[in-house]
Design a protein around this motif. Structure first.
Motif, PDB file in Angstrom:
ATOM      1  N   THR A  10      27.766  42.856  33.387  1.00 27.22           N
ATOM      2  CA  THR A  10      28.138  41.846  34.375  1.00 27.22           C
ATOM      3  C   THR A  10      29.654  41.729  34.489  1.00 27.22           C
ATOM      4  O   THR A  10      30.202  41.635  35.587  1.00 27.22           O
ATOM      5  N   ARG A  11      30.344  41.745  33.347  1.00 32.51           N
ATOM      6  CA  ARG A  11      31.807  41.625  33.373  1.00 32.51           C
ATOM      7  C   ARG A  11      32.443  42.824  34.080  1.00 32.51           C
ATOM      8  O   ARG A  11      33.423  42.675  34.811  1.00 32.51           O
ATOM      9  N   ALA A  12      31.874  44.020  33.852  1.00 31.89           N
ATOM     10  CA  ALA A  12      32.398  45.209  34.521  1.00 31.89           C
ATOM     11  C   ALA A  12      32.213  45.101  36.034  1.00 31.89           C
ATOM     12  O   ALA A  12      33.088  45.505  36.814  1.00 31.89           O
ATOM     13  N   ARG A  13      31.086  44.537  36.442  1.00 34.75           N
ATOM     14  CA  ARG A  13      30.828  44.370  37.877  1.00 34.75           C
ATOM     15  C   ARG A  13      31.780  43.350  38.497  1.00 34.75           C
ATOM     16  O   ARG A  13      32.184  43.478  39.661  1.00 34.75           O
ATOM     17  N   LEU A  14      32.143  42.328  37.714  1.00 34.38           N
ATOM     18  CA  LEU A  14      33.015  41.268  38.226  1.00 34.38           C
ATOM     19  C   LEU A  14      34.497  41.596  38.107  1.00 34.38           C
ATOM     20  O   LEU A  14      35.337  40.864  38.643  1.00 34.38           O
ATOM     21  N   LEU A  15      34.831  42.674  37.408  1.00 29.23           N
ATOM     22  CA  LEU A  15      36.233  42.979  37.145  1.00 29.23           C
ATOM     23  C   LEU A  15      37.084  43.062  38.415  1.00 29.23           C
ATOM     24  O   LEU A  15      38.197  42.513  38.440  1.00 29.23           O
ATOM     25  N   PRO A  16      36.629  43.734  39.489  1.00 32.19           N
ATOM     26  CA  PRO A  16      37.462  43.759  40.709  1.00 32.19           C
ATOM     27  C   PRO A  16      37.744  42.361  41.251  1.00 32.19           C
ATOM     28  O   PRO A  16      38.858  42.084  41.726  1.00 32.19           O
ATOM     29  N   LYS A  17      36.756  41.462  41.192  1.00 33.21           N
ATOM     30  CA  LYS A  17      36.961  40.094  41.669  1.00 33.21           C
ATOM     31  C   LYS A  17      37.941  39.347  40.772  1.00 33.21           C
ATOM     32  O   LYS A  17      38.766  38.558  41.250  1.00 33.21           O
ATOM     33  N   VAL A  18      37.836  39.591  39.449  1.00 31.47           N
ATOM     34  CA  VAL A  18      38.758  38.949  38.511  1.00 31.47           C
ATOM     35  C   VAL A  18      40.178  39.427  38.762  1.00 31.47           C
ATOM     36  O   VAL A  18      41.135  38.638  38.762  1.00 31.47           O
ATOM     37  N   GLN A  19      40.341  40.711  38.996  1.00 29.50           N
ATOM     38  CA  GLN A  19      41.672  41.266  39.268  1.00 29.50           C
ATOM     39  C   GLN A  19      42.243  40.716  40.573  1.00 29.50           C
ATOM     40  O   GLN A  19      43.459  40.468  40.671  1.00 29.50           O
ATOM     41  N   ALA A  20      41.364  40.499  41.550  1.00 25.49           N
ATOM     42  CA  ALA A  20      41.824  39.913  42.814  1.00 25.49           C
ATOM     43  C   ALA A  20      42.317  38.486  42.595  1.00 25.49           C
ATOM     44  O   ALA A  20      43.329  38.065  43.167  1.00 25.49           O
ATOM     45  N   LEU A  21      41.602  37.730  41.760  1.00 23.29           N
ATOM     46  CA  LEU A  21      42.029  36.364  41.447  1.00 23.29           C
ATOM     47  C   LEU A  21      43.364  36.369  40.709  1.00 23.29           C
ATOM     48  O   LEU A  21      44.225  35.517  40.951  1.00 23.29           O
ATOM     49  N   GLN A  22      43.519  37.327  39.802  1.00 22.07           N
ATOM     50  CA  GLN A  22      44.767  37.426  39.051  1.00 22.07           C
ATOM     51  C   GLN A  22      45.939  37.694  39.977  1.00 22.07           C
ATOM     52  O   GLN A  22      47.034  37.146  39.794  1.00 22.07           O
ATOM     53  N   ARG A  30      40.760  28.262  36.169  1.00 23.59           N
ATOM     54  CA  ARG A  30      39.622  27.548  36.764  1.00 23.59           C
ATOM     55  C   ARG A  30      38.784  28.466  37.642  1.00 23.59           C
ATOM     56  O   ARG A  30      37.555  28.450  37.577  1.00 23.59           O
ATOM     57  N   GLU A  31      39.458  29.250  38.470  1.00 27.52           N
ATOM     58  CA  GLU A  31      38.745  30.143  39.391  1.00 27.52           C
ATOM     59  C   GLU A  31      37.963  31.222  38.626  1.00 27.52           C
ATOM     60  O   GLU A  31      36.837  31.567  38.985  1.00 27.52           O
ATOM     61  N   THR A  32      38.581  31.744  37.565  1.00 26.39           N
ATOM     62  CA  THR A  32      37.908  32.770  36.766  1.00 26.39           C
ATOM     63  C   THR A  32      36.690  32.197  36.071  1.00 26.39           C
ATOM     64  O   THR A  32      35.610  32.809  36.046  1.00 26.39           O
ATOM     65  N   ALA A  33      36.848  30.995  35.496  1.00 25.20           N
ATOM     66  CA  ALA A  33      35.721  30.339  34.821  1.00 25.20           C
ATOM     67  C   ALA A  33      34.595  30.059  35.798  1.00 25.20           C
ATOM     68  O   ALA A  33      33.410  30.235  35.481  1.00 25.20           O
ATOM     69  N   ALA A  34      34.948  29.631  37.017  1.00 22.08           N
ATOM     70  CA  ALA A  34      33.928  29.341  38.024  1.00 22.08           C
ATOM     71  C   ALA A  34      33.189  30.612  38.426  1.00 22.08           C
ATOM     72  O   ALA A  34      31.970  30.598  38.641  1.00 22.08           O
ATOM     73  N   LEU A  35      33.924  31.722  38.525  1.00 18.13           N
ATOM     74  CA  LEU A  35      33.293  32.999  38.887  1.00 18.13           C
ATOM     75  C   LEU A  35      32.279  33.411  37.835  1.00 18.13           C
ATOM     76  O   LEU A  35      31.138  33.788  38.166  1.00 18.13           O
ATOM     77  N   TYR A  36      32.674  33.349  36.569  1.00 25.99           N
ATOM     78  CA  TYR A  36      31.749  33.725  35.492  1.00 25.99           C
ATOM     79  C   TYR A  36      30.554  32.776  35.434  1.00 25.99           C
ATOM     80  O   TYR A  36      29.417  33.203  35.196  1.00 25.99           O
ATOM     81  N   GLU A  37      30.810  31.491  35.648  1.00 32.57           N
ATOM     82  CA  GLU A  37      29.711  30.516  35.600  1.00 32.57           C
ATOM     83  C   GLU A  37      28.712  30.777  36.712  1.00 32.57           C
ATOM     84  O   GLU A  37      27.497  30.671  36.512  1.00 32.57           O
ATOM     85  N   ALA A  38      29.211  31.117  37.895  1.00 30.99           N
ATOM     86  CA  ALA A  38      28.323  31.387  39.022  1.00 30.99           C
ATOM     87  C   ALA A  38      27.433  32.601  38.767  1.00 30.99           C
ATOM     88  O   ALA A  38      26.312  32.677  39.268  1.00 30.99           O
ATOM     89  N   GLU A  39      27.936  33.525  37.954  1.00 30.19           N
ATOM     90  CA  GLU A  39      27.176  34.743  37.647  1.00 30.19           C
ATOM     91  C   GLU A  39      26.377  34.612  36.355  1.00 30.19           C
ATOM     92  O   GLU A  39      25.708  35.557  35.934  1.00 30.19           O
TER      93      GLU A  39
END
Length: 235
Positions: free
Chosen positions: A59-71, A83-92
């Motif tokens: 799951t983290r590998a799949r979300l990595l592009p989104k995390v990098q975009a947030l960064q 906050r945005e990163t935590a919300a992304l992980y929580e949603a998934e």
């Protein structure tokens, strides 16, 4: 009465039984072999946690592009990025540290092994396991305590070999963690934590260091297999 008294007594009985059973085959190395078997049994019991951690890694590998975009988007606002990163992980339904669960779950077993080989008596009886050695190095002694006999004395060399193998495993684990580690303190912890085993092994009894080495080797093989069967297919 210590919190570890009962677990240490149970571990003592199991390791003694394994030592006696393996003795005819392993000879002087029977206690070392028993520690290896004990560690493998612990890791086998934790296999469900490892599978769960591998799914979390996928799951983290799949979300990595989104995390990098947030960064990139919030690089000047660390609080919002968090906050945005935590919300992304929580949603998934994921967590950045889920891959650390097997490591954290092992802490009590490591402490039991540590206490077992630091106790002169167990349940009121002399600890017979302390009489065992590995290539001349007492299983109940730590590396710091052996330095008085010389850095390159045979018992010290046993520890140096152990520390070198643990360091190699730590480098492998750290590099692997860096691939999917999140930004911030959590990512730093994921990359640095593997090197803690090398520090522990220098101050812990040889038996506890052996536990760390066997467990670390299991982790390397386990992750390679689970990455191929669980993580990789998601790509």
């Amino acid at each position: 009465m210590s919190l570890f008294d009962v677990p240490v007594s149970l571990a003592y009985a199991l390791v003694r039984a394994l030592t006696d059973g393996i003795g005819p085959v392993a000879g002087p190395a029977s206690a070392t072999a028993a520690i290896i078997v004990f560690t493998l049994l612990v890791r086998l019991a934790m296999l469900p946690l490892a599978v769960s951690a591998a799914k979390g890694e996928r799951t983290r590998a799949r979300l990595l592009p989104k995390v990098q975009a947030l960064q990139s988007r919030h690089k000047k606002n660390p609080q919002r990025l968090q906050r945005e990163t935590a919300a992304l992980y929580e949603a998934e339904g994921a967590t950045p540290l889920s891959g650390c669960l097997p490591m954290f779950a092992q802490v009590p077993f490591f402490m039991v092994m540590y206490r077992l080989f630091r106790s002169a008596t167990v349940a009121g009886h002399q600890n017979a396991l302390l009489a065992h050695t590995l290539l001349g190095a007492p299983l109940g002694q730590n590396w710091i305590g052996l330095l008085g006999g010389g850095l390159f004395a045979p018992p010290s060399l046993v520890f140096l070999g152990l520390l070198a193998l643990l360091a190699a495993l730590a480098v492998w684990s750290s590099r692997r963690a860096a691939r999917t580690a999140p930004a911030g303190a959590a990512g730093v912890l994921a990359r640095v934590a593997p090197f803690g085993t090398v520090v522990f092994a220098a101050f812990a009894p040889l038996a506890a260091g052996l536990y760390l080495l066997v467990s670390g080797t299991w982790t390397a093989v386990e992750r390679a297999v689970l990455h191929k069967r669980i993580v990789a297919p998601a790509g």
